[in-house]
Design an enzyme around this catalytic site. Structure first.
Site: not given
Length: 650
Positions: A335, A364, A382, A384, A386, A466, A512
């Site tokens: 992000c 991670r 991911q 991912d 946005h 969320k 996200h």
RNA sequence: GCCGGUGUAGCUCAGUGGUAGAGCAACUGAUUCGUAAUCAGUAGGUCGCAGGUUCAAAUCCAGUCACCGGCUCCA
């Protein structure tokens, strides 16, 4: 997405009596029942599938009052047996789970698998004694006195935490336990041939790793021996579907000791599949108005100070690295990079919504001992994205994301979802008005989509509400993959702005979202869902040509080239083995189509097809095969859609 | 990180202090074969890693790494 520390309720065992399980929240997509692909129990044609498919119902504990009594009682029988054999063992808690029960003990010596055998035998004896279970309601003082007399400190702690009425159950004359019940009336109601002790494991008292480590014994119990057998069969079925097993059997991926735990090596076959998934993902995103980004794997550590990750996410990050005069940080999330990209120029309200997606690989730190195949790794990609939008665009954008999520997940035959909406927690940032607007946007989108959902009050992240979505696989397990989170934090921290219609500077809303979550994890879930029997469009090797003799090799070579030229992932088996062996090898690799080529086929320009999903397709002309295979690839179909020839026996 | 278990050939496993084994896979040869295993031969292992005990360690001991079942945590 930013750090979410919320627990996944799906993974916590059904705690006794307090857990309510809701099945009504499951949403099956309304899409018309297209060719329902065969999922569970795809067995290869010709395989000895002699076991009659008698369906034995295996209700969850929460669905069967009788199983609940049996399992509740069984855990006490277990505890009684353990204390008989191990007088030093102290009892703690022993709740039921959805498929059995467990009991935690504090014992000076850990139990071994061998001990389980003896314990099981002792349990059998207790059951055979036909002991009555009797409920006794007692005063707190009396319960305390009784527990103290037996020196059971954990029970005392439990007592302190429960409300009146305080009940205990006696198991015959010489054993009792603090318990709310309910139980069977007599151990004769427990079937001594329908229970099993499954494993021992460490578990912390009260689930707190700072407190005593206890020994947990897991077991399962059923009404009948047949149910137990079916339960074991299903456990083996889950084992057969294990993506780690299939990953190495089908040569899809590996995890290499030398490289380190939790780091995935995609082999050619797995990489090919991943590429197909990514290609599909990309085209779906372009079609839905996204642009794609690529961002670096590392960045100056100051970025992570600004984003706040160093404050609240540091323990999940790989350590920083020193390069020249600067410190760099391997990214645990994408992000901040997307935020920087947004901030790279002045944005007008006319540009919004901006939808940016990236297959971003993040790293991670996971504690040793928690890694698990592809499901829990240290490096993963991911899917991912946005979305930066105006406040009034939230509802539409969320609905779009829900639609895209359904499009993508249903392509992998995940069509049943369970949805959770998490609202503002106590500790959170942002104005009430913004939270209300955002939460309303999520609710509005879910309603417009027509999806049922459960509300987790206060379960949102500190930076925004969320939606989490779980998918159900072919054997009924739920997996959380997709998540949609609003974020009021990062735009603030990075001072994101757009120029509004009146010329003022305004803060954009940031969403996200991830659909697969992690490609690795999704790949594992999908592999287990299909049990390695991938649909035609996704299979790394779609068709393998099997020449019956060397004489037909030239024809087979020519057919191979034709298939490859048409974009079909085809191979030709050169091993020179007999046909039976070639078929066996092909079936073991779960190749969707095997094309037998003998003299007959070579003469007529055909191939004899054997499909894992569609059965025996018989002799098909090369022209028809090419057309059907190309069509299946374009449509991402599970099979060729050619009519199967009825087998002579039917 | 914690508790327990496991680590021997590519895979599945046997081998409890005295010269490392089997089946499958691989390779070579023969066989040219019609819908889930043709036959024969060959090769393949510092027994996870690094220490210790012992005349001698795959085997016993402590350490370490990884994996498995859980706990905790999580995509």
């Amino acid at each position: 997405m930013t750090a979410s520390r919320s627990a996944d309720p799906a993974q916590s065992p059904g705690a006794a009596s307090t857990t309510t399980v809701t099945n009504s929240l499951t949403t099956t997509t309304s899409s018309e029942p297209t060719q329902a692909p065969a999922r569970a129990g795809i067995s290869a044609p010709g395989q000895a599938g002699a076991e009659a498919p008698v369906s034995i119902s295996l209700p969850k504990t929460s669905e069967s009052p009788q199983l609940l009594r049996i399992r509740h009682s069984m855990s006490h029988v277990l505890a009684m047996a353990v204390q008989k054999l191990f007088p030093q063992a102290q009892v703690t808690i022993g709740p039921w789970t959805e498929s059995g029960f467990y009991y935690d003990f504090d014992n000076p010596e850990p139990f071994t698998e061998a001990d389980l055998k003896a314990i099981k035998k002792e349990m059998g004896k207790i059951i055979g004694r036909r002991l009555p279970l009797q409920r006794l309601e007692v005063s707190r003082a009396e319960a305390e006195a009784r527990i103290t007399a037996q020196n059971e400190p954990y029970k005392l702690e439990i007592l302190a935490g429960i409300q009146e009425p305080i009940s205990l159950y006696t198991l015959g004359d010489d054993w009792w336990d603090l318990c709310a019940g309910p139980h069977v009336d007599n151990t004769s109601e427990l079937n001594p041939k329908a229970f099993e002790l499954e494993s021992v494991a460490g578990a912390y008292w009260r689930g707190d790793e700072k407190r005593a480590q206890l020994q947990r014994i897991y077991g399962t119990a059923w009404e009948t021996q047949e149910q137990l057998a079916e339960y074991k069969r299903r456990k083996e079925e889950a084992l057969r579907r294990d993506h780690r097993r299939l990953g190495s059997d089908l040569n899809l991926f590996s995890i290499e000791d030398e490289a380190g735990a939790g780091l995935v090596f995609w082999h050619p076959r797995g990489a090919r599949m991943r590429l197909l998934i990514e290609d599909f993902w990309r085209s779906a995103h372009f079609a839905d108005g996204y642009e794609l980004l690529y961002t670096p794997h590392v960045a100056d550590i100051s970025l992570w100070k600004t984003s706040g990750h160093l404050d609240f996410y540091a323990e999940s990050m790989f350590g920083p690295m020193q390069v020249d005069e600067r410190q760099y940080q391997l990214k645990p999330m994408n992000c901040p990079f997307h935020v920087l990209t947004y901030a790279s120029s002045l944005r007008s309200y006319r540009e919004l919504p901006i939808r940016w997606a990236e297959l971003g690989t993040v790293y991670r730190y996971e504690r040793p001992g928690v890694m698990h195949g592809l499901m829990r790794v240290r490096g993963f990609t991911q899917d991912d994205a946005h979305v930066f939008c105006l406040p009034e665009q939230i509802g539409d954008e969320i609905l779009r994301i829900l639609d895209l999520t359904e499009t993508i997940l249903s392509t992998f035959d995940f069509k049943t979802y369970e949805i959770n909406l998490s609202t503002r927690p106590e500790k959170s940032i942002g104005d009430d008005a913004v939270w209300d607007l955002a939460t309303q946007g999520l609710i509005e989108a879910l309603d417009r989509k027509g999806w049922a959902y459960k509300v987790d009050e206060g379960g949102g992240a500190f930076y925004g509400p969320k939606i989490d979505l779980k998918i159900e696989d072919a054997i009924g397990r739920m997996w959380q993959c997709s998540t949609i989170q609003l974020d009021f934090n990062l735009p603030e921290r990075f001072n994101l702005e757009y120029v509004a219609a009146d010329g003022s500077r305004q803060r954009p809303i940031m969403i996200h979202r991830a659909i697969f979550g992690s490609l690795e994890r999704f790949f594992g879930i999908m592999t287990e869902n299909y049990a390695g029997d991938f649909p035609f469009w996704l299979a790394p090797e779609q068709i393998r040509l099997l020449p019956v003799t060397d004489e037909v090799m030239p024809y087979a070579e020519q057919l191979l080239e034709q298939l490859k030229a048409a974009g079909i992932r085809a191979t030709l088996d050169h091993s020179g083995e007999r046909l039976g062996k070639l078929i066996r090898n092909g079936e073991q690799m779960k190749i969707p189509l095997l094309g037998v080529i003998g003299a007959k086929e070579a003469e007529t320009g055909a191939v004899s097809l054997r499909s894992r999903r569609e059965g025996e397709l018989g002799s098909v002309t090369v022209v028809n095969l090419l057309a059907a295979a190309v069509k299946a690839n374009v449509e991402r179909a599970a099979g060729l859609g050619l009519p199967a020839i009825p087998s002579p026996g039917q």
